[in-house]
Design a protein around this motif. Structure first.
Motif, short mmCIF file in Angstrom:
data_model
loop_
_atom_site.label_atom_id
_atom_site.label_comp_id
_atom_site.label_asym_id
_atom_site.label_seq_id
_atom_site.Cartn_x
_atom_site.Cartn_y
_atom_site.Cartn_z
N GLU A 1 0.82 -1.19 0.00
CA GLU A 1 0.01 0.03 -0.02
C GLU A 1 0.65 1.11 -0.01
O GLU A 1 0.29 2.33 -0.41
N GLN A 2 2.30 1.31 0.65
CA GLN A 2 2.98 2.40 0.57
C GLN A 2 3.71 2.36 -1.06
O GLN A 2 3.54 3.34 -1.70
N THR A 3 4.35 1.35 -1.44
CA THR A 3 4.90 1.58 -2.80
C THR A 3 4.43 0.15 -3.61
O THR A 3 4.80 0.37 -4.93
N ILE A 4 3.97 -0.62 -3.18
CA ILE A 4 3.75 -2.09 -3.77
C ILE A 4 2.09 -2.33 -3.57
O ILE A 4 1.20 -2.02 -2.62
N GLU A 5 1.51 -2.71 -5.13
CA GLU A 5 0.23 -2.96 -4.77
C GLU A 5 -0.31 -4.62 -4.90
O GLU A 5 -1.43 -5.20 -4.88
N ASN A 6 0.84 -5.21 -5.62
CA ASN A 6 0.81 -6.85 -5.72
C ASN A 6 2.11 -7.32 -5.81
O ASN A 6 3.23 -6.45 -6.32
N ALA A 7 2.18 -8.50 -5.70
CA ALA A 7 3.72 -9.11 -5.68
C ALA A 7 3.37 -10.52 -5.76
O ALA A 7 2.30 -11.24 -5.50
N VAL A 8 4.10 -11.08 -6.73
CA VAL A 8 4.63 -12.52 -6.95
C VAL A 8 5.80 -13.00 -6.17
O VAL A 8 6.97 -12.55 -6.73
N ILE A 9 5.66 -13.91 -5.37
CA ILE A 9 6.95 -14.24 -4.66
C ILE A 9 6.96 -16.06 -5.02
O ILE A 9 6.32 -16.79 -4.60
N GLY A 10 8.00 -16.09 -5.89
CA GLY A 10 7.92 -17.56 -6.44
C GLY A 10 9.31 -18.01 -7.13
O GLY A 10 10.46 -17.52 -6.48
N ASN A 11 9.24 -19.04 -7.90
CA ASN A 11 10.57 -19.44 -8.37
C ASN A 11 11.33 -18.62 -9.10
O ASN A 11 10.97 -17.96 -10.06
N GLY A 12 12.56 -18.17 -8.47
CA GLY A 12 13.32 -17.35 -9.23
C GLY A 12 13.74 -17.79 -10.71
O GLY A 12 13.87 -16.92 -11.43
N HIS A 13 13.75 -18.98 -11.06
CA HIS A 13 14.34 -19.44 -12.39
C HIS A 13 13.18 -18.99 -13.28
O HIS A 13 13.30 -18.51 -14.43
N GLU A 14 12.07 -19.15 -12.77
CA GLU A 14 10.56 -18.95 -13.62
C GLU A 14 10.48 -17.28 -13.95
O GLU A 14 10.45 -16.97 -15.05
N LEU A 15 10.81 -16.79 -12.87
CA LEU A 15 10.54 -14.96 -13.02
C LEU A 15 11.86 -14.67 -13.88
O LEU A 15 11.42 -13.60 -14.62
N TRP A 16 13.08 -15.27 -13.71
CA TRP A 16 14.11 -14.72 -14.63
C TRP A 16 14.01 -15.11 -16.25
O TRP A 16 14.60 -14.35 -16.57
N HIS A 17 13.34 -16.21 -16.13
CA HIS A 17 13.04 -16.73 -17.64
C HIS A 17 11.85 -15.91 -18.22
O HIS A 17 12.22 -15.29 -19.42
N LEU A 18 11.21 -15.06 -17.47
CA LEU A 18 10.20 -13.99 -18.18
C LEU A 18 11.14 -12.88 -18.53
O LEU A 18 11.07 -12.22 -19.68
N ARG A 19 11.98 -12.59 -17.78
CA ARG A 19 12.87 -11.57 -18.04
C ARG A 19 13.87 -11.57 -19.18
O ARG A 19 13.98 -10.71 -20.07
N HIS A 20 14.31 -12.64 -19.11
CA HIS A 20 15.19 -13.03 -20.39
C HIS A 20 14.62 -13.32 -21.48
O HIS A 20 15.19 -13.53 -22.70
N SER A 21 13.35 -13.62 -21.46
CA SER A 21 12.63 -14.09 -22.91
C SER A 21 12.03 -12.88 -23.46
O SER A 21 11.34 -12.96 -24.44
N ILE A 22 12.22 -11.42 -23.09
CA ILE A 22 11.59 -10.17 -23.47
C ILE A 22 11.93 -10.10 -24.87
O ILE A 22 11.18 -9.85 -25.92
N SER A 23 13.31 -10.22 -25.10
CA SER A 23 13.91 -9.93 -26.61
C SER A 23 13.27 -10.61 -27.59
O SER A 23 12.94 -10.66 -28.58
N GLU A 24 13.44 -12.23 -27.25
CA GLU A 24 12.62 -12.95 -28.13
C GLU A 24 11.35 -12.71 -28.32
O GLU A 24 10.85 -12.89 -29.68
#
Length: 478
Positions: free
Chosen positions: A316-339
């Protein structure tokens, strides 16, 4: 250019590097096309097997006035490692310079030949519990990383290549073929000018890099990752400052992902899911990563628990939602943007940086320019919020309302780069360096005094400007 015939040049170089070290004709194709920009025609490709062969090739090229273009894995994105269209340049590939990878565990350093790739380097370091944490979406060679001064997603914790370079070996053009060792495996050496830095970030101009000594780091024993949605643009930097205050000793990444960027990856990369499902991807999210070399057993600190507690405090101060999960999966999303972006159409890529206090304002202003002046284009932006870097990619979609127009692309480049440099006091090349693709902006936005100084330095090491594809300075004088 030498008065020798092309055939005579090829024959002479072949005699220096042997049959395995010389490529001609169709075998050169992979060396003539850049990863994104830059495509030319080489006279031949030479692949020296050791430093002595590099020296012999450089010495011969200087003697006969033949231009050479050093090349590592050819993963650069500004065309700096590819030949021009003249068919007169030779490509000097360091791909066979890979015999040495010497780890000094106690010194936490590694001495490595220029042709060793980042992946190979980390494979050699892993048994020792070490790594070279420059995190990239490619697998460059060590020499290429030094030449480009690569940064990546974990720069805020580990710095770029320049900050991790202890020593460098290079073959000079003046004196021709001279081998110069610059620095030692020391973190403290204040014995005069740091000459190795003359060749860092110069895109292969002026010398052929053959070996480097790098500081390496202890591999993390634990990490924690979350993908969070900020309450507003202003909240992004508030969140970053709070993280640095409360968990700054562990913060390793703070990556911004626009909704367009995430959606492009989700739609076009197989086996990639929307982490916010069943809700759609938000307009903007931040990938946060914490890392620690120390284990929970000794410190009592569990990074995931610490991150969870921090995020709870920030709701509520700076964050309205968060996904706390598998780091590999979240980094896979980040690294897949260019593709994902490439699947949409033709990318018009901007690798820029501004003071990080201005990064959200820049992104808003740049998106507004595209919407108002180039409404047929699609913005897919993401970047390294914590270091002020942003990959402001604009896509000429396959289904755009008007056909691809090179003049419009050039107008967009001029407009965005002018905004970056003049309005936001930023850089038109944050990570990718300078090559033929963007050298015009180097000359446009570098002061005459700086150009003159750069040219003077270049003449010291390569007076005939035979090495590299970029002139760092004013136009060469005859």
């Amino acid at each position: 250019m030498s008065g020798l015939t092309p055939e005579a040049i090829i024959q002479a170089l072949g005699a220096l590097v042997g049959e395995r070290g010389l490529l001609v004709g169709a075998d050169m194709a992979a060396y003539e096309q850049g990863a994104r920009y830059g495509a030319g025609q080489a006279l031949c490709v030479v692949r020296p097997a050791d430093v002595q062969e590099v020296q012999a090739v450089v010495r011969w090229c200087v003697e006969h006035g033949v231009h050479l273009v050093p090349q590592g894995a050819n993963t650069g994105l500004v065309g700096a490692s590819t030949p021009d269209a003249s068919g007169t340049q030779i490509v000097l590939s360091t791909s066979r310079l890979r015999g040495l990878c010497e780890v000094d565990v106690a010194n936490r350093s590694v001495t490595v030949d220029a042709g060793v790739t980042l992946q190979e380097l980390n494979e050699q370091l892993e048994p020792h519990g070490l790594w070279f944490p420059i995190d990239l979406g490619a697998n460059p060679t060590v020499g290429g990383m030094v030449a480009a001064n690569t940064g990546g997603t974990r720069l805020i914790r580990y710095g770029d290549v320049r900050h991790n370079l202890l020593a460098l070996q290079a073959v000079l053009l003046e004196p021709a073929g001279e081998l110069l060792d610059m620095g030692r495996a020391l973190r403290k050496d204040n014995t005069g000018p740091d000459l190795k830095q003359l060749f860092v970030g110069t895109s292969g101009a002026g010398a052929v890099l053959t070996r480097a000594t790098l500081e390496v780091h202890v591999r993390p024993s634990q990490s924690a990752t979350a993908l969070v949605v900020p309450t507003s643009d202003d909240a992004v930097l508030q969140l970053l400052q709070a993280l640095e205050r409360d968990l700054g000793d562990y913060l390793s990444a703070f990556e911004g992902l626009s909704g367009n960027a995430m959606q492009a990856a989700i739609d076009h990369v197989p086996n990639l899911r929307n982490p916010f499902a069943p809700e759609p991807a938000p307009d903007f999210a931040i990938l946060i990563e914490l890392e620690a070399a120390s284990s929970k057993a000794y410190t009592g600190l569990d990074l995931q628990e610490a991150l969870n507690a921090f995020l709870q405090d920030q709701f509520e101060q700076t964050i309205e939602n968060a996904v706390i999960g598998n780091g590999h999966e979240l980094w896979h999303l980040r690294h897949s943007i260019s593709e994902g972006a490439r699947a949409l159409g033709k990318p018009i890529a901007f690798d820029v940086s501004v003071p990080r206090s201005q990064i959200m304002a820049f992104c808003r202003a740049a998106r507004a320019v595209v919407a108002a002046e180039f409404p047929f284009l699609h913005v897919v932006d993401f970047g390294h919020i914590a270091d002020g870097g942003v990959h402001f990619n604009v896509i000429w979609r396959n289904d755009a309302s008007q056909p691809y127009d090179a003049a419009a692309v050039q107008a967009l480049r001029d407009r965005i780069y002018a905004m970056v440099v003049q309005q936001f006091a930023g850089s038109y090349s944050a990570e990718h360096g300078v090559g033929p693709h963007n050298s015009a902006y180097y000359h446009r936005y570098t002061t005459p005094t700086a150009l003159q100084l750069a040219q003077g330095l270049r003449r010291l090491v390569d007076p005939r400007q035979l090495c590299g594809s970029v002139d760092f300075g004013s136009a060469p004088q005859s």
